[in-house]
Design a protein around this motif. Structure first.
Motif, mmCIF file in Angstrom:
data_model
loop_
_atom_site.group_PDB
_atom_site.id
_atom_site.type_symbol
_atom_site.label_atom_id
_atom_site.label_comp_id
_atom_site.label_asym_id
_atom_site.label_seq_id
_atom_site.Cartn_x
_atom_site.Cartn_y
_atom_site.Cartn_z
ATOM 1 N N GLY A 168 -18.588 -6.459 -20.408
ATOM 2 C CA GLY A 168 -17.175 -6.441 -20.776
ATOM 3 C C GLY A 168 -16.291 -7.202 -19.820
ATOM 4 N N VAL A 169 -15.120 -7.580 -20.311
ATOM 5 C CA VAL A 169 -14.060 -8.174 -19.499
ATOM 6 C C VAL A 169 -12.790 -7.393 -19.785
ATOM 7 C CG1 VAL A 169 -15.077 -10.473 -19.437
ATOM 8 C CG2 VAL A 169 -13.513 -9.871 -21.292
ATOM 9 N N GLY A 170 -11.891 -7.344 -18.793
ATOM 10 C CA GLY A 170 -10.653 -6.607 -18.998
ATOM 11 C C GLY A 170 -9.841 -6.534 -17.721
ATOM 12 N N LEU A 171 -9.014 -5.506 -17.656
ATOM 13 C CA LEU A 171 -8.135 -5.294 -16.502
ATOM 14 C C LEU A 171 -8.512 -4.006 -15.803
ATOM 15 C CD1 LEU A 171 -4.655 -6.179 -18.080
ATOM 16 C CD2 LEU A 171 -6.062 -7.632 -16.601
ATOM 17 N N ALA B 94 -12.584 -6.123 -24.537
ATOM 18 C CA ALA B 94 -13.647 -6.849 -25.230
ATOM 19 C C ALA B 94 -14.970 -6.469 -24.593
ATOM 20 C CB ALA B 94 -13.408 -8.352 -25.146
ATOM 21 N N THR B 95 -15.625 -5.474 -25.164
ATOM 22 C CA THR B 95 -16.875 -4.971 -24.603
ATOM 23 C C THR B 95 -17.976 -5.025 -25.651
ATOM 24 O OG1 THR B 95 -15.693 -3.440 -23.135
ATOM 25 C CG2 THR B 95 -18.021 -2.995 -23.540
ATOM 26 N N GLY C 55 -16.659 -3.108 -28.935
ATOM 27 C CA GLY C 55 -15.717 -2.012 -28.863
ATOM 28 C C GLY C 55 -14.788 -2.103 -27.671
ATOM 29 N N PHE C 56 -14.155 -0.977 -27.399
ATOM 30 C CA PHE C 56 -13.206 -0.839 -26.292
ATOM 31 C C PHE C 56 -13.776 0.180 -25.315
ATOM 32 C CE2 PHE C 56 -9.711 1.399 -24.236
ATOM 33 C CZ PHE C 56 -8.937 0.350 -23.759
ATOM 34 N N GLN D 56 -16.976 7.299 -18.292
ATOM 35 C CA GLN D 56 -17.077 6.083 -19.101
ATOM 36 C C GLN D 56 -16.965 6.457 -20.578
ATOM 37 O OE1 GLN D 56 -20.244 3.326 -18.060
ATOM 38 N NE2 GLN D 56 -20.572 2.780 -20.189
ATOM 39 N N GLY D 57 -15.982 5.891 -21.248
ATOM 40 C CA GLY D 57 -15.794 6.127 -22.673
ATOM 41 C C GLY D 57 -15.893 4.828 -23.441
ATOM 42 N N PHE D 58 -16.512 4.879 -24.606
ATOM 43 C CA PHE D 58 -16.695 3.672 -25.419
ATOM 44 C C PHE D 58 -16.368 3.982 -26.873
ATOM 45 C CE2 PHE D 58 -19.347 0.953 -28.154
ATOM 46 C CZ PHE D 58 -18.953 -0.308 -27.717
ATOM 47 N N VAL D 59 -15.484 3.163 -27.454
ATOM 48 C CA VAL D 59 -15.130 3.292 -28.864
ATOM 49 C C VAL D 59 -15.576 2.026 -29.582
ATOM 50 C CG1 VAL D 59 -13.298 3.645 -30.552
ATOM 51 C CG2 VAL D 59 -13.115 4.680 -28.298
ATOM 52 N N ALA D 60 -16.512 2.147 -30.510
ATOM 53 C CA ALA D 60 -16.995 0.985 -31.264
ATOM 54 C C ALA D 60 -16.056 0.709 -32.434
ATOM 55 C CB ALA D 60 -18.405 1.240 -31.775
ATOM 56 N N TYR D 61 -15.710 -0.582 -32.627
ATOM 57 C CA TYR D 61 -14.921 -0.954 -33.810
ATOM 58 C C TYR D 61 -15.615 -2.012 -34.653
ATOM 59 C CZ TYR D 61 -13.136 -4.405 -30.361
ATOM 60 O OH TYR D 61 -13.003 -5.356 -29.376
#
Length: 310
Positions: A166-169, A184-185, A228-229, A250-255
């Protein structure tokens, strides 16, 4: 398994060798920004013991059984700074077994966790980051009946295994706490053991069709790819003299390819040093993944053992 251990050993050796070379060069702050420097590195090797014994009178009256347990752990953490960038790696390996009197031995804990990340400063407390983390287990796991008799194999190395990129802040207001938002994971779920798949598969209905899945992976495939996020929060600090608290959420939400309930993964480790080598540690692991079971799974343990820091 051998290839995995060789890869990990090579990675640890390379990181530590690079650290030794990099630490020799900087002579002042200006040089350190150009050449880079390492935070004090930490490699820990530990062995834990647990035991409980009862005489026949106690066992008969209280319904208790004796047990003996053994646990091993290996932790390695390295952080390298250069200019505005920070490279970090965190490896946590834990394995333990317990044997209750009159029952088959079973695993008490089995965890492989590897997290590698590069972050670059945007402000004094905010970074952008790119990272990879991996979660799985070392050895086969089995289902047990109420009497402690071993049954079908339901887990193994890479069965399941979870790899996320993933990439992010990230927000890091203090050295011992960080929160990451990965917009964007990509996540891959592996089930590489056919026996594990057969023993854990579930029939589900999707778009009017019945399919079999194990840990979310469809029958006939080895990998489930999802986008996901992801959110991560981590804390690591000595909260009192000789008492360290480390926790990670660690939490992951798939979209994509479809929206799913959020997956939760929590680990808490509290370590109290009795002396230079002897320690008492408490471990708590919590998992919620609807693809496995629609309940929050909890595992906790308290042990006494030896911890060597290299």
């Amino acid at each position: 398994m051998k290839k995995f251990l060789l890869t990990v050993s090579y990675l640890i050796f390379t990181v530590n060798l690079f650290a030794q070379v990099a630490q020799e060069a900087p002579k002042n702050h200006e040089d350190s920004l150009k050449v880079g420097w390492w935070d004090p590195r930490s490699t820990q090797l530990g062995i834990n013991f647990s035991q409980a014994g009862f005489n026949d009178a106690w066992s008969g009256a209280q319904g208790s059984v004796g047990s003996i347990g053994l646990g091993l752990l290996f932790n390695n953490k390295a952080v390298y700074h250069k200019n505005k960038g920070v490279f970090s790696s965190d490896m946590q390996f834990q394995y333990g077994t317990v044997k209750n009197k009159g029952q088959d031995p079973r695993k008490s804990i089995d965890r492989i966790f590897i997290d590698v990340k590069y972050a670059s400063k945007l402000t004094s407390t905010t970074n952008w980051f790119a990272g990879v983390n991996f979660l799985s287990q070392f050895a086969p796991g089995f289902a047990y009946d109420a009497k402690g008799v071993k049954g079908n194999k339901i887990g193994n190395l890479f069965a399941p295994g979870f790899l996320a990129e993933g990439v992010g802040l990230e927000w890091k207001p203090v050295k011992y706490f960080v929160m990451q938002l990965g917009g964007a994971t990509l996540r891959q779920t592996f089930v590489s053991d056919d026996v594990v798949f057969v023993n854990t598969q579930k029939e589900v209905t999707e778009d009017g069709k019945k399919v079999f899945r194990s840990y979310g992976v469809e029958k006939g495939k080895k990998v489930l790819n999802e986008m996901g996020f992801q959110v991560v929060a981590a804390f690591d600090k000595d909260i009192a003299k000789n008492l360290n608290l480390k926790w990670r959420y660690q939490g992951f939400v798939a979209y994509a390819p479809k929206t799913k309930p959020i997956d939760h993964n929590i680990s808490v480790v509290a370590t109290a040093k009795v002396n230079k080598y002897l320690n008492v540690n408490f471990t708590l692991i919590g998992v919620y993944d609807a693809d496995i079971v629609k309940k929050f799974q909890l595992s906790e343990g308290l042990a006494v053992g030896f911890l060597f820091t290299i």
